[in-house]
Write a protein that holds these residues in place. Structure first.
Motif, PDB file in Angstrom:
ATOM      1  N   MET A  80      61.892  70.918  24.180  1.00 28.20           N
ATOM      2  CA  MET A  80      63.138  70.355  23.856  1.00 28.20           C
ATOM      3  C   MET A  80      63.231  69.846  25.217  1.00 28.20           C
ATOM      4  O   MET A  80      63.859  68.151  24.563  1.00 28.20           O
ATOM      5  N   ASP A  81      62.824  69.727  25.669  1.00 27.03           N
ATOM      6  CA  ASP A  81      62.331  68.369  27.639  1.00 27.03           C
ATOM      7  C   ASP A  81      61.584  68.152  26.905  1.00 27.03           C
ATOM      8  O   ASP A  81      62.201  66.277  26.834  1.00 27.03           O
ATOM      9  N   VAL A  82      60.783  67.592  25.680  1.00 25.61           N
ATOM     10  CA  VAL A  82      60.185  66.189  25.474  1.00 25.61           C
ATOM     11  C   VAL A  82      61.169  65.327  24.720  1.00 25.61           C
ATOM     12  O   VAL A  82      61.616  64.339  24.802  1.00 25.61           O
ATOM     13  N   TRP A  83      61.688  65.989  23.784  1.00 22.21           N
ATOM     14  CA  TRP A  83      62.788  65.457  22.419  1.00 22.21           C
ATOM     15  C   TRP A  83      64.166  64.737  23.443  1.00 22.21           C
ATOM     16  O   TRP A  83      64.645  63.954  22.731  1.00 22.21           O
ATOM     17  N   GLU A  84      64.461  66.118  24.475  1.00 18.89           N
ATOM     18  CA  GLU A  84      65.712  65.689  24.808  1.00 18.89           C
ATOM     19  C   GLU A  84      65.129  64.030  25.690  1.00 18.89           C
ATOM     20  O   GLU A  84      66.036  63.080  26.156  1.00 18.89           O
TER      21      GLU A  84
ATOM     22  N   LYS B 178      65.018  61.388  23.514  1.00 15.37           N
ATOM     23  CA  LYS B 178      65.883  60.422  23.547  1.00 15.37           C
ATOM     24  C   LYS B 178      66.817  60.107  24.705  1.00 15.37           C
ATOM     25  O   LYS B 178      67.872  58.651  24.571  1.00 15.37           O
ATOM     26  N   LYS B 179      66.497  59.969  25.695  1.00 19.35           N
ATOM     27  CA  LYS B 179      67.391  59.890  26.680  1.00 19.35           C
ATOM     28  C   LYS B 179      67.141  58.348  27.017  1.00 19.35           C
ATOM     29  O   LYS B 179      67.133  57.541  27.545  1.00 19.35           O
ATOM     30  N   GLU B 180      65.358  58.460  26.634  1.00 14.84           N
ATOM     31  CA  GLU B 180      64.782  57.094  27.091  1.00 14.84           C
ATOM     32  C   GLU B 180      64.527  55.806  26.066  1.00 14.84           C
ATOM     33  O   GLU B 180      64.098  55.373  25.669  1.00 14.84           O
ATOM     34  N   GLN B 181      65.356  56.440  24.394  1.00 13.97           N
ATOM     35  CA  GLN B 181      65.061  56.059  24.157  1.00 13.97           C
ATOM     36  C   GLN B 181      63.543  55.290  22.907  1.00 13.97           C
ATOM     37  O   GLN B 181      63.798  54.579  22.716  1.00 13.97           O
ATOM     38  N   LEU B 182      62.492  56.226  23.142  1.00 12.23           N
ATOM     39  CA  LEU B 182      61.379  56.143  22.647  1.00 12.23           C
ATOM     40  C   LEU B 182      61.060  56.602  21.457  1.00 12.23           C
ATOM     41  O   LEU B 182      61.847  57.013  20.730  1.00 12.23           O
ATOM     42  N   GLU B 183      60.752  55.329  20.990  1.00 16.16           N
ATOM     43  CA  GLU B 183      60.272  55.372  18.949  1.00 16.16           C
ATOM     44  C   GLU B 183      59.149  56.239  18.925  1.00 16.16           C
ATOM     45  O   GLU B 183      57.847  56.397  19.985  1.00 16.16           O
ATOM     46  N   VAL B 184      59.046  56.678  18.183  1.00 17.32           N
ATOM     47  CA  VAL B 184      58.280  57.702  17.860  1.00 17.32           C
ATOM     48  C   VAL B 184      57.508  57.516  16.088  1.00 17.32           C
ATOM     49  O   VAL B 184      58.717  57.122  15.582  1.00 17.32           O
ATOM     50  N   PRO B 185      56.849  57.787  16.161  1.00 15.91           N
ATOM     51  CA  PRO B 185      55.718  57.773  14.405  1.00 15.91           C
ATOM     52  C   PRO B 185      56.943  57.694  13.563  1.00 15.91           C
ATOM     53  O   PRO B 185      58.113  59.147  14.114  1.00 15.91           O
TER      54      PRO B 185
ATOM     55  N   VAL C 102      65.612  65.875   8.617  1.00 16.40           N
ATOM     56  CA  VAL C 102      65.908  64.896   9.781  1.00 16.40           C
ATOM     57  C   VAL C 102      65.962  63.530  10.183  1.00 16.40           C
ATOM     58  O   VAL C 102      64.476  63.403   9.390  1.00 16.40           O
ATOM     59  N   TYR C 103      67.177  63.048  10.077  1.00 20.28           N
ATOM     60  CA  TYR C 103      66.513  61.603   9.639  1.00 20.28           C
ATOM     61  C   TYR C 103      67.331  60.793  11.613  1.00 20.28           C
ATOM     62  O   TYR C 103      67.026  59.431  11.335  1.00 20.28           O
ATOM     63  N   SER C 104      67.010  61.562  12.832  1.00 24.88           N
ATOM     64  CA  SER C 104      67.659  61.378  13.403  1.00 24.88           C
ATOM     65  C   SER C 104      66.764  62.276  15.088  1.00 24.88           C
ATOM     66  O   SER C 104      66.556  62.818  14.436  1.00 24.88           O
ATOM     67  N   VAL C 105      66.620  61.610  15.846  1.00 17.39           N
ATOM     68  CA  VAL C 105      66.244  61.841  17.449  1.00 17.39           C
ATOM     69  C   VAL C 105      67.530  63.550  17.421  1.00 17.39           C
ATOM     70  O   VAL C 105      66.832  64.536  17.432  1.00 17.39           O
TER      71      VAL C 105
END
Lengths: 312, 439
Positions: free
Chosen positions: A191-195, A198-205, A272-275
């Motif tokens: 959960m921390d990783v995804w939060e 989200k917070k850093e607006q990082l791109e993921v594959p 799911v289509y978004s972080v």
């Protein structure tokens, strides 16, 4: 400034930045393991936070099994380029050709074969430290891992003989031939990783988001149908990883929660289509992320055994 | 696992008790009752129950992760667990109670805000209880909870609970350490007063264990009173294409104490040179002010010769600076500590050589009395030593600052971490030779 207090993500971030700077200061030839997966994406942002405006003072290293999702490789190469980092890739295929890795008869997964490839790369480039994105909440054997995890000259982890790790004083001293694995995300949860993403607006594959894909059922999981084998002059790299006649193929809306390679990653049915969607889904999840990893189901102590042999 | 939009605090705690006190069961219970367990973990638990437990689920199997441990039925190393509730996130260090593994408890406790000491209601206060309380106090843990476990086996007797509480309160003043102390009657096996209040303890009016963990005040656990910045890494971009950063020279590190503002006058030790903070640089932009334990990059007005191991401090509340040190130490290796032994000493971002100039005393963990001038300190021993270092340390007493007051000793040759040290307060504050600002 109203309060001198960090929330949990800020705390985890400052801890990880401190660990990364210790690596840069204490080791001569560190490398950063970057696969393009969500955990190593966080590592890259933390490296930027630790070292900018300087360049990230270590190359990226990735070990390919040859069974990767193509989307992941594209993403990995592009991110390394964007960050101006040197990306070193070593493959299981090369290692088999050179005779440094030996597939067990009948074993399809190349998960274990990553071990000699990684150790080979460490030797080739004389890396004294490799930063990885492993987290303690992933698995029981990982829960006992240190931030600075000492490996002997054979790359082995000895759980009974770990260096005690006290306060934030990491003992980075090595004799020649020995090396260190360092895990800045040790205290992070899924959960921390995804939060953080989200917070850093990082791109993921994009394979982390739901998409249509042909899958087949094996071992209680939906496995992705590998890409077509197009070059008949070469053996099929996915031999054994393709659906058998009694394993009907189905088109499903799926995504990955954790990425190994195509042969050992279970796809989960999901929309799911978004972080934000992902965070909501994890909050409601009733299985752990490694519940979809075939490589951990082999035995109760599967991870412990691989780590002792030098797995990251 | 619950998720929330408002900022969530992180509390780090460790659990300690002796073998069979039910530590692993307690953590299993916390995970289980707070819905932090997933179906596949429960399945794995059921699978192993079929094999080893005669069909009964054993919550301890959740935390006893390594095969070697399951075979021997003991916990051999510190394991970290993660619990989230809507109110807080928790990092749990599960530290074993075996007498030979005290070093693991020190490891788990060193970063904790709070310690849970398990006491078996049938056995009451035993040597391990005193040892664990002592270590928690030694390591400067602000908050302590005595969880009196297996209350079901003493028929939920209030008298027994009070008897144990009194016995602990008898020796606590000698430790003179904790901000707050709580006693909670529980049954980890059955879940009483762990997450949910127990129907068996109408005489107990306090919070459940989780309740307490969620609400104990931890905001003031960091030292914010004296600015301390061990320089970790010098940040000099090797990047001539960006002209603006051509002369950038930043000092990267994590604040080990206090706060720092742009425009503030600072001093660099050991040189004693002074300057002013020009910028507090981070990847997310420049800050007007930073506080411990943030990681930042400082830019000074003057180009001073500063490297890793130096310490930047404020002009008030000066630390000590000396090569002659006094410290409490917990010994963690089979080869005992003896006078005259040489080690590497890591303190903050600095590693120096150190020689043991004297072994002044060894603490008897039973009665907390000091034995004067013992011949050596064996594994798990705790004592007071004098050290002479090859370079002066810039430090505070451990009670004042857990980060600038702590060090580890590393054996030369094997590179094993052999000791955890807590410095006694400096006899005098540093008296820098240079009083002028750098030119």
């Amino acid at each position: 400034m109203t309060s001198y207090h960090l929330d949990h993500l800020q705390y985890l971030e400052t801890e990880a930045i401190h660990v990364m700077r210790e690596v840069a200061a204490e080791f001569e030839r560190p490398a950063l393991l970057f696969s393009g997966g969500k955990d190593s994406i966080c590592l890259l942002r933390l490296a930027e936070k630790a070292f900018r405006p300087s360049d990230i003072p270590m190359p990226f290293l990735n070990v390919e099994t040859g069974h990767e999702f193509p989307e992941l490789l594209e993403f990995r190469d592009r991110r390394a380029k964007e960050l101006g980092a040197k990306l070193i890739v070593r493959t299981v295929d090369e290692a088999i050709k050179k005779g440094t890795a030996h597939p067990a008869p009948g074993e399809i997964s190349r998960n274990k074969l990553q071990i000699p490839v990684l150790l080979g790369a460490i030797e080739e480039f004389r890396f004294d430290c490799a930063i990885g994105g492993a987290r303690r909440d992933e698995e029981k054997a990982r829960a006992k891992e240190r931030f600075f995890s000492f490996r002997d000259a054979f790359g082995q982890w000895d759980p009974k003989n770990q260096r005690p790790e006290i306060w934030n004083l990491y003992n980075a001293r090595l004799n020649s031939g020995e090396n260190m694995r360092v895990f800045p995300l040790s205290n992070w949860t899924e959960m921390d990783v995804w939060e953080y993403i989200k917070k850093e607006q990082l791109e993921v594959p994009n394979i982390y988001f739901s998409h249509e894909r042909e899958c087949f059922r094996r071992g209680g999981q939906w496995l992705p149908v590998p890409p077509k084998h197009t070059d008949p002059t070469k053996p099929d790299p996915f031999a054994g990883g393709r659906p058998k006649p009694n394993e009907p193929v189905k088109k499903l809306v799926v995504r990955v929660r954790t990425i190994a390679d195509m042969i050992s990653t279970g796809m989960i049915e999901s929309k799911v289509y978004s972080v934000d969607d992902i965070i909501t889904e994890i909050a409601a999840a009733r299985v752990t992320e490694r519940g979809s990893r075939a490589d951990d189901k082999v035995s109760e102590a599967a991870m412990e055994d691989r780590k002792k042999a030098g797995y990251f | 696992m619950p998720h929330s939009q408002h900022p969530i605090e992180l509390l780090r705690f460790n659990t300690c008790g002796s073998v069979d006190d039910g530590k692993s069961t307690l953590i299993g219970r916390l995970l289980y009752d707070s819905k932090n367990l997933m179906e596949d973990q429960l399945e794995a638990l059921e699978r192993s129950a079929d094999i080893t437990g005669g069909g009964q689920i054993n919550l301890a199997n959740l935390t006893d992760g390594l095969r070697a441990e399951r075979e021997q039925g003991i916990t051999i190393d510190v394991a970290y667990r993660y619990i989230a509730t809507p109110k807080r996130k928790f990092i749990v260090a599960d530290t074993p109670g075996h007498v030979q593994y005290t070093r693991n408890m020190v490891t788990g406790a060193s970063t904790a805000n709070l310690s849970i000491v398990l006491v078996d209601a049938r056995l009451g206060v035993i040597e391990q209880t005193r040892r664990h309380s002592y270590i928690a106090a030694l390591l400067g843990i602000p908050h302590i909870v005595f969880a009196v476990n297996k209350m079901d086996l003493v028929d939920w007797s209030e008298a027994r609970f009070i008897e144990i509480r009194d016995a602990i309160e008898d020796f606590l003043p000698k430790l003179d350490a904790f901000k707050d102390v709580k006693f909670i009657p529980i049954s980890a096996l059955n879940g009483d007063n762990v997450v949910d209040a127990s129907p068996h303890t109408p005489w107990y009016g306090g919070p459940t264990l989780l309740n307490h963990l969620e609400t104990v005040h931890i905001a003031s656990d960091w030292n914010l009173s004296a600015f301390r910045f061990p320089v970790q890494w010098v940040n000099r971009p090797n990047n001539p294409t960006n002209k603006e950063l051509h002369d950038f020279r930043g000092l990267s590190g994590q604040l080990a104490g206090g706060t720092v503002k742009v425009g503030q006058k600072i001093m660099v030790l050991p040189s004693g040179l002074k300057s002013t903070i020009k910028e507090i640089w981070t990847y997310d932009g420049k800050l007007p002010e930073a506080f411990s334990p943030q990681s930042v990059t400082l830019v000074l007005e003057h180009d001073l010769d500063i490297s890793r191991g130096d310490m930047i401090i404020g002009l008030e509340n000066l630390p000590g600076m000396s090569s002659d040190l006094q410290a409490r130490i917990c010994w963690m290796h089979q080869r005992p500590l003896q006078r005259g032994n040489k080690y590497f000493l890591k303190h903050g971002s600095q590693t120096v050589q150190a020689i043991v100039a004297g072994l002044d005393s060894r603490i008897n963990i039973q009665d907390y009395e000091a034995e004067i001038a013992p011949p050596e300190l064996a594994m798990n021993g705790i004592g007071e030593i004098r050290l002479k270092t090859s370079k002066p340390l810039i430090y505070d007493g451990y009670k004042t600052n857990r980060l600038t007051g702590s060090f580890i000793l590393i054996e030369q040759g094997t590179n094993q971490t052999v000791g955890a040290g807590m410095l006694l307060p400096p006899l005098e504050a540093v008296k820098p030779e240079y009083n002028d600002f750098a030119i």
